[in-house]
Design a protein around this motif. Sequence first.
Motif, PDB file in Angstrom:
ATOM      1  N   ARG A   1       7.365   9.433  -4.569  1.00  0.00           N
ATOM      2  CA  ARG A   1       7.070  10.559  -5.465  1.00  0.00           C
ATOM      3  C   ARG A   1       8.340  11.236  -5.981  1.00  0.00           C
ATOM      4  O   ARG A   1       8.303  11.946  -6.978  1.00  0.00           O
ATOM      5  CB  ARG A   1       6.207  11.585  -4.740  1.00  0.00           C
ATOM      6  CG  ARG A   1       4.774  11.152  -4.513  1.00  0.00           C
ATOM      7  CD  ARG A   1       3.891  12.347  -4.166  1.00  0.00           C
ATOM      8  NE  ARG A   1       2.498  11.958  -4.032  1.00  0.00           N
ATOM      9  CZ  ARG A   1       1.893  11.727  -2.876  1.00  0.00           C
ATOM     10  NH1 ARG A   1       2.567  11.873  -1.740  1.00  0.00           N
ATOM     11  NH2 ARG A   1       0.625  11.373  -2.832  1.00  0.00           N
TER      12      ARG A   1
ATOM     13  N   ARG B   1       3.324   1.330 -15.720  1.00  0.00           N
ATOM     14  CA  ARG B   1       3.002   0.800 -14.398  1.00  0.00           C
ATOM     15  C   ARG B   1       4.063  -0.214 -13.939  1.00  0.00           C
ATOM     16  O   ARG B   1       4.265  -0.406 -12.734  1.00  0.00           O
ATOM     17  CB  ARG B   1       1.605   0.203 -14.371  1.00  0.00           C
ATOM     18  CG  ARG B   1       1.420  -1.101 -15.121  1.00  0.00           C
ATOM     19  CD  ARG B   1      -0.003  -1.644 -14.965  1.00  0.00           C
ATOM     20  NE  ARG B   1      -0.897  -1.032 -15.939  1.00  0.00           N
ATOM     21  CZ  ARG B   1      -2.140  -1.432 -16.130  1.00  0.00           C
ATOM     22  NH1 ARG B   1      -2.657  -2.390 -15.351  1.00  0.00           N
ATOM     23  NH2 ARG B   1      -2.899  -0.888 -17.042  1.00  0.00           N
TER      24      ARG B   1
ATOM     25  N   THR C   1       6.692   1.927 -12.316  1.00  0.00           N
ATOM     26  CA  THR C   1       6.236   2.350 -10.994  1.00  0.00           C
ATOM     27  C   THR C   1       6.420   1.228  -9.973  1.00  0.00           C
ATOM     28  O   THR C   1       6.901   1.448  -8.845  1.00  0.00           O
ATOM     29  CB  THR C   1       4.764   2.771 -11.045  1.00  0.00           C
ATOM     30  OG1 THR C   1       4.635   3.922 -11.888  1.00  0.00           O
ATOM     31  CG2 THR C   1       4.228   3.103  -9.665  1.00  0.00           C
TER      32      THR C   1
ATOM     33  N   THR D   1       6.361  11.514  -9.397  1.00  0.00           N
ATOM     34  CA  THR D   1       6.072  12.824  -9.988  1.00  0.00           C
ATOM     35  C   THR D   1       7.198  13.815  -9.730  1.00  0.00           C
ATOM     36  O   THR D   1       7.040  15.007  -9.963  1.00  0.00           O
ATOM     37  CB  THR D   1       4.769  13.402  -9.394  1.00  0.00           C
ATOM     38  OG1 THR D   1       4.895  13.466  -7.963  1.00  0.00           O
ATOM     39  CG2 THR D   1       3.571  12.556  -9.764  1.00  0.00           C
TER      40      THR D   1
ATOM     41  N   THR E   1       5.344   7.042   1.058  1.00  0.00           N
ATOM     42  CA  THR E   1       4.761   7.536  -0.199  1.00  0.00           C
ATOM     43  C   THR E   1       5.521   8.756  -0.712  1.00  0.00           C
ATOM     44  O   THR E   1       5.719   8.906  -1.931  1.00  0.00           O
ATOM     45  CB  THR E   1       3.275   7.872   0.007  1.00  0.00           C
ATOM     46  OG1 THR E   1       2.568   6.662   0.332  1.00  0.00           O
ATOM     47  CG2 THR E   1       2.672   8.487  -1.248  1.00  0.00           C
TER      48      THR E   1
ATOM     49  N   THR F   1       0.832  -1.200   0.000  1.00  0.00           N
ATOM     50  CA  THR F   1       0.000   0.000   0.000  1.00  0.00           C
ATOM     51  C   THR F   1       0.868   1.252   0.000  1.00  0.00           C
ATOM     52  O   THR F   1       2.048   1.229   0.334  1.00  0.00           O
ATOM     53  CB  THR F   1      -0.930   0.026   1.220  1.00  0.00           C
ATOM     54  OG1 THR F   1      -0.134   0.029   2.417  1.00  0.00           O
ATOM     55  CG2 THR F   1      -1.841  -1.189   1.243  1.00  0.00           C
TER      56      THR F   1
ATOM     57  N   VAL G   1       2.530   5.095  -5.259  1.00  0.00           N
ATOM     58  CA  VAL G   1       2.022   6.134  -6.151  1.00  0.00           C
ATOM     59  C   VAL G   1       2.950   6.259  -7.345  1.00  0.00           C
ATOM     60  O   VAL G   1       4.113   5.859  -7.294  1.00  0.00           O
ATOM     61  CB  VAL G   1       1.932   7.502  -5.430  1.00  0.00           C
ATOM     62  CG1 VAL G   1       0.876   7.469  -4.338  1.00  0.00           C
ATOM     63  CG2 VAL G   1       3.290   7.907  -4.871  1.00  0.00           C
ATOM     64  N   THR G   2       2.431   6.819  -8.407  1.00  0.00           N
ATOM     65  CA  THR G   2       3.249   7.079  -9.588  1.00  0.00           C
ATOM     66  C   THR G   2       4.236   8.199  -9.282  1.00  0.00           C
ATOM     67  O   THR G   2       3.851   9.230  -8.715  1.00  0.00           O
ATOM     68  CB  THR G   2       2.354   7.490 -10.772  1.00  0.00           C
ATOM     69  OG1 THR G   2       1.423   6.442 -11.031  1.00  0.00           O
ATOM     70  CG2 THR G   2       3.189   7.740 -12.018  1.00  0.00           C
TER      71      THR G   2
END
Length: 356
Positions: A211, A272, A275, A171, A207, A165, A168-169
Amino acid sequence: MNSDELAAAYARLHGYGPEFGGDEEGNHGLTNHGPMAVEVMVRRRLDIGVQGWLDRYVHRLAELPDVGEPIQPDGWSAALGQARRLPDWTVYFQRELSERSWQDVLTEWWPRLLPGIVAGSTHGVIRVGHAVRTLRATPAAPVHPMLDELAHGLAFWTARYRALTGVVTPTGSLTPQQAVTAVHRLDSQRGFIAHRLDRLERSPGWTASLRLLQPAASTEEVPARLETLVDSAARAYLGLGHAAPVLLVHAATAPNAVLHVLPALPTELWQRSLTAAWAATAAIIATYAPTQSAPEAEIRARLPELSREDALCRAAEHGDEHVLKFTDTAVESYDRTGDPVFLATTSLAGELIDRP
């Protein structure tokens, strides 16, 4: 590649399960690296007697358990992540691969399994990656043990599936090398990897760390970005490997497995895949790497200067499965970049990891 030699090794190994040891539920055991290691030996034409290596290796393995209840095509999700269903998953994928092309089966299951890329300490995706390399290198119709190895790899990944969990992609604006260095480390790096991952998902920096990486600007850039991620993780081993010599090799070998599966996948799955590969690398760095890197210049200065042939020969002489797999990955990084630091990392892995 000597396909007959590899097929014989696979056939011998397929009587054993993908893990051994662990508790009464099979948790926290060790991974059977035999199929992955022999693929490297044969493809690299290393000076190792494969059957002799297996003679020494298989005595520690556990036999594959008996089949229970068949997996139904419309009920697969209920059995996802159930370790006790491993033999059932193996039969399921063997049947699938006998009825459809391996590319079609892989394409169907790859996006289902990517969220669980850390399954089996990332060995699910790594074993699948080695199996796909074998199939891609087989010009004629693949022989049964080659397809069977993909079935075993997919079954292991599926039975040990564990969604990570907080993924995230990316960025951010950092290069892979910068992003690897910037990954937030767990305050408490102790216990089994499953326990560490539980704490990682609750970590406020998890997370945010994901990023940081600069995303690939286009689908076409994904393979190059993955290559750089593999190179960065392999290079980082020089300063980080002492903290967890075995676990930290997977920060490089897991994304390398994804890299070698990409050509067999539709391009719409590439982004994906990147990622997920980055999440696997970041998770291992966060849970096992120290905050401060050891002095890389000092480490490198005391290591012997190697040629790529030296590195492969030394890995063959060492004989440990992790050293073999990591050297295979690091030599690929050297071939891409010409940077001898990658050959130095193979020497360090041979020092830090015990000989079998």
